[in-house]
Design a protein around this motif. Structure first.
Motif, mmCIF file in Angstrom:
data_model
loop_
_atom_site.group_PDB
_atom_site.id
_atom_site.type_symbol
_atom_site.label_atom_id
_atom_site.label_comp_id
_atom_site.label_asym_id
_atom_site.label_seq_id
_atom_site.Cartn_x
_atom_site.Cartn_y
_atom_site.Cartn_z
ATOM 1 N N PRO A 1 0.809 -1.230 0.000
ATOM 2 C CA PRO A 1 0.000 0.000 0.000
ATOM 3 C C PRO A 1 0.840 1.277 0.000
ATOM 4 C CG PRO A 1 -0.920 -1.567 1.542
ATOM 5 C CD PRO A 1 0.363 -2.155 1.047
ATOM 6 N N THR A 2 1.942 1.298 0.722
ATOM 7 C CA THR A 2 2.772 2.510 0.735
ATOM 8 C C THR A 2 3.391 2.765 -0.631
ATOM 9 O OG1 THR A 2 4.629 1.198 1.559
ATOM 10 C CG2 THR A 2 3.312 2.381 3.187
ATOM 11 N N GLN A 3 3.711 1.707 -1.365
ATOM 12 C CA GLN A 3 4.265 1.883 -2.705
ATOM 13 C C GLN A 3 3.190 2.385 -3.665
ATOM 14 O OE1 GLN A 3 5.641 -2.113 -3.230
ATOM 15 N NE2 GLN A 3 7.768 -1.567 -2.741
ATOM 16 N N LEU A 4 1.947 1.983 -3.445
ATOM 17 C CA LEU A 4 0.862 2.447 -4.303
ATOM 18 C C LEU A 4 0.531 3.916 -4.057
ATOM 19 C CD1 LEU A 4 -1.541 -0.615 -4.091
ATOM 20 C CD2 LEU A 4 -0.196 0.095 -6.065
ATOM 21 N N LEU A 5 0.797 4.409 -2.836
ATOM 22 C CA LEU A 5 0.453 5.781 -2.506
ATOM 23 C C LEU A 5 1.539 6.782 -2.875
ATOM 24 C CD1 LEU A 5 -1.282 5.263 0.944
ATOM 25 C CD2 LEU A 5 -2.328 5.906 -1.209
ATOM 26 N N THR A 6 2.768 6.333 -3.099
ATOM 27 C CA THR A 6 3.831 7.266 -3.476
ATOM 28 C C THR A 6 3.754 7.515 -4.976
ATOM 29 O OG1 THR A 6 5.378 5.419 -3.690
ATOM 30 C CG2 THR A 6 5.384 6.622 -1.607
ATOM 31 N N ALA A 7 3.758 8.780 -5.344
ATOM 32 C CA ALA A 7 3.660 9.151 -6.758
ATOM 33 C C ALA A 7 4.996 8.944 -7.446
ATOM 34 C CB ALA A 7 3.233 10.610 -6.874
ATOM 35 N N SER A 8 4.937 8.506 -8.681
ATOM 36 C CA SER A 8 6.160 8.316 -9.452
ATOM 37 C C SER A 8 6.692 9.669 -9.909
ATOM 38 C CB SER A 8 5.875 7.427 -10.658
ATOM 39 O OG SER A 8 5.027 8.107 -11.555
ATOM 40 N N SER A 9 7.919 9.677 -10.385
ATOM 41 C CA SER A 9 8.494 10.936 -10.861
ATOM 42 C C SER A 9 7.795 11.403 -12.128
ATOM 43 C CB SER A 9 9.988 10.758 -11.111
ATOM 44 O OG SER A 9 10.192 9.758 -12.091
ATOM 45 N N GLN A 10 7.145 10.499 -12.828
ATOM 46 C CA GLN A 10 6.401 10.904 -14.018
ATOM 47 C C GLN A 10 5.085 11.569 -13.612
ATOM 48 O OE1 GLN A 10 5.585 7.746 -16.735
ATOM 49 N NE2 GLN A 10 5.222 9.145 -18.427
#
Length: 79
Positions: free
Chosen positions: A43-52
């Motif tokens: 879940p934490t990886q899904l909530l962090t926005a990518s650099s794109q």
């Protein structure tokens, strides 16, 4: 009296934030792994926005003051 009411509302609203880790709802699973991914993201990886999705701001143009090169296609309008 109004100040006490406003202060009470601020205190109550400030306590609404969750400090726990996010978990899927009971009986539900996380979304399936994206195509080409080795594992299902947490879940934490899904909530962090990518650099794109959230690009870094580039102030490089403001720091360097270089003359622009001429543009041969920047012609005045024909009258």
């Amino acid at each position: 009296m109004k100040r006490l009411v406003v202060l009470g509302l601020v205190i109550v609203l400030s306590a609404c934030g969750a400090a726990r880790d996010l978990k899927p709802a009971a009986g539900k699973a996380l979304p399936v792994a994206p195509y080409g991914a080795a594992a299902t993201p947490k879940p934490t990886q899904l909530l962090t926005a990518s650099s794109q999705a959230r690009p870094e701001r580039s102030d490089e143009l403001l720091r360097s003051s270089e003359e622009r090169q001429g543009n041969e296609f920047d012609l005045p309008p024909k009258n």
